[in-house]
Design a protein around this motif. Structure first.
Motif, PDB file in Angstrom:
ATOM      1  N   ASN A   1      11.320  77.453 -52.444  1.00  0.00           N
ATOM      2  CA  ASN A   1      11.886  76.120 -52.621  1.00  0.00           C
ATOM      3  C   ASN A   1      12.637  75.659 -51.380  1.00  0.00           C
ATOM      4  O   ASN A   1      12.493  74.512 -50.955  1.00  0.00           O
ATOM      5  N   VAL A   2      13.422  76.538 -50.789  1.00  0.00           N
ATOM      6  CA  VAL A   2      14.170  76.194 -49.575  1.00  0.00           C
ATOM      7  C   VAL A   2      13.200  75.901 -48.428  1.00  0.00           C
ATOM      8  O   VAL A   2      13.384  74.946 -47.662  1.00  0.00           O
ATOM      9  N   THR A   3      12.157  76.700 -48.315  1.00  0.00           N
ATOM     10  CA  THR A   3      11.160  76.499 -47.265  1.00  0.00           C
ATOM     11  C   THR A   3      10.473  75.148 -47.420  1.00  0.00           C
ATOM     12  O   THR A   3      10.325  74.395 -46.446  1.00  0.00           O
TER      13      THR A   3
ATOM     14  N   GLU B   1      12.391  62.952 -55.348  1.00  0.00           N
ATOM     15  CA  GLU B   1      11.214  63.772 -55.073  1.00  0.00           C
ATOM     16  C   GLU B   1       9.966  63.321 -55.830  1.00  0.00           C
ATOM     17  O   GLU B   1       8.869  63.697 -55.463  1.00  0.00           O
TER      18      GLU B   1
ATOM     19  N   ASP C   1      11.645  72.547 -48.983  1.00  0.00           N
ATOM     20  CA  ASP C   1      12.645  71.510 -48.691  1.00  0.00           C
ATOM     21  C   ASP C   1      12.782  71.299 -47.181  1.00  0.00           C
ATOM     22  O   ASP C   1      12.922  70.161 -46.723  1.00  0.00           O
ATOM     23  N   LEU C   2      12.753  72.382 -46.417  1.00  0.00           N
ATOM     24  CA  LEU C   2      12.792  72.261 -44.957  1.00  0.00           C
ATOM     25  C   LEU C   2      11.590  71.476 -44.464  1.00  0.00           C
ATOM     26  O   LEU C   2      11.729  70.549 -43.658  1.00  0.00           O
TER      27      LEU C   2
ATOM     28  N   PRO D   1      11.469  68.156 -60.327  1.00  0.00           N
ATOM     29  CA  PRO D   1      11.711  67.218 -59.228  1.00  0.00           C
ATOM     30  C   PRO D   1      12.821  66.229 -59.542  1.00  0.00           C
ATOM     31  O   PRO D   1      12.954  65.759 -60.672  1.00  0.00           O
ATOM     32  N   SER D   2      13.614  65.936 -58.526  1.00  0.00           N
ATOM     33  CA  SER D   2      14.646  64.905 -58.657  1.00  0.00           C
ATOM     34  C   SER D   2      13.969  63.538 -58.608  1.00  0.00           C
ATOM     35  O   SER D   2      12.779  63.428 -58.291  1.00  0.00           O
TER      36      SER D   2
ATOM     37  N   ARG E   1      11.133  74.611 -60.727  1.00  0.00           N
ATOM     38  CA  ARG E   1      11.840  73.459 -60.167  1.00  0.00           C
ATOM     39  C   ARG E   1      11.407  72.182 -60.876  1.00  0.00           C
ATOM     40  O   ARG E   1      10.224  71.969 -61.131  1.00  0.00           O
TER      41      ARG E   1
ATOM     42  N   ASN F   1      13.403  80.914 -55.009  1.00  0.00           N
ATOM     43  CA  ASN F   1      14.383  80.172 -54.218  1.00  0.00           C
ATOM     44  C   ASN F   1      13.987  80.101 -52.751  1.00  0.00           C
ATOM     45  O   ASN F   1      14.168  79.069 -52.099  1.00  0.00           O
TER      46      ASN F   1
ATOM     47  N   ARG G   1       9.809  69.294 -46.053  1.00  0.00           N
ATOM     48  CA  ARG G   1       9.931  67.896 -46.478  1.00  0.00           C
ATOM     49  C   ARG G   1      10.959  67.139 -45.631  1.00  0.00           C
ATOM     50  O   ARG G   1      10.832  65.942 -45.428  1.00  0.00           O
ATOM     51  N   SER G   2      11.961  67.846 -45.118  1.00  0.00           N
ATOM     52  CA  SER G   2      13.008  67.164 -44.339  1.00  0.00           C
ATOM     53  C   SER G   2      12.552  66.786 -42.927  1.00  0.00           C
ATOM     54  O   SER G   2      13.158  65.927 -42.301  1.00  0.00           O
TER      55      SER G   2
END
Length: 132
Positions: free
Chosen positions: A16-18, A127, A20-21, A123-124, A121, A13, A23-24
């Motif tokens: 994944n959060v890292t 993503e 996502d950061l 991907p959506s 994970r 987790n 990618r944002s």
């Protein structure tokens, strides 16, 4: 094509959060893939990484593969704005033995910090364009 790719632990987790950061606030095209995937194994082996560790983030900038703290710092230099790239450039000055030591402490405890998923994970739809 010299694609930039981040390789990370898909069940972590914290990882994944890292990612996502990253990618944002990305300013250019960077792909991501799970270390558990065949694609990651294939690409890293082609780039000379023979001992793939799930506790390690890898970053291939198209020219070289970076690991651990150096990967994080190099990714930061590719993010948008002034703060993250500056932070990445300053952090690269830290001796690697120190930054990797701190990285190892965090990576060793990453599941304790934020937990672990039951599976990697998926991907959506949003993503899929940058997820290998």
């Amino acid at each position: 094509k010299n694609s930039k790719i981040v390789f990370f632990d898909g069940v972590c987790n914290f990882c994944n959060v890292t990612v996502d950061l990253f990618r944002s606030v990305i300013k250019e095209e960077i792909y991501i893939t799970l270390l558990q995937s065949d694609i990651a194994k294939e690409k890293l082996l082609k780039r000379g990484v023979n001992d793939i560790k799930l506790r390690t983030i890898y970053y291939d900038d198209g020219y070289r593969v970076y690991q651990k703290s150096q990967a994080i710092f190099k990714i930061l230099t590719n993010l948008d704005g002034i703060f993250y790239p500056l932070l990445g450039k300053i952090a690269l000055i830290i001796p690697r033995i120190i930054s990797d030591y701190l990285y190892d402490i965090i990576s060793k405890n990453r599941y304790s910090i934020m937990g672990k998923r039951d599976s990697c994970r998926i991907p959506s739809i949003e993503e899929e364009e940058y997820f290998l």
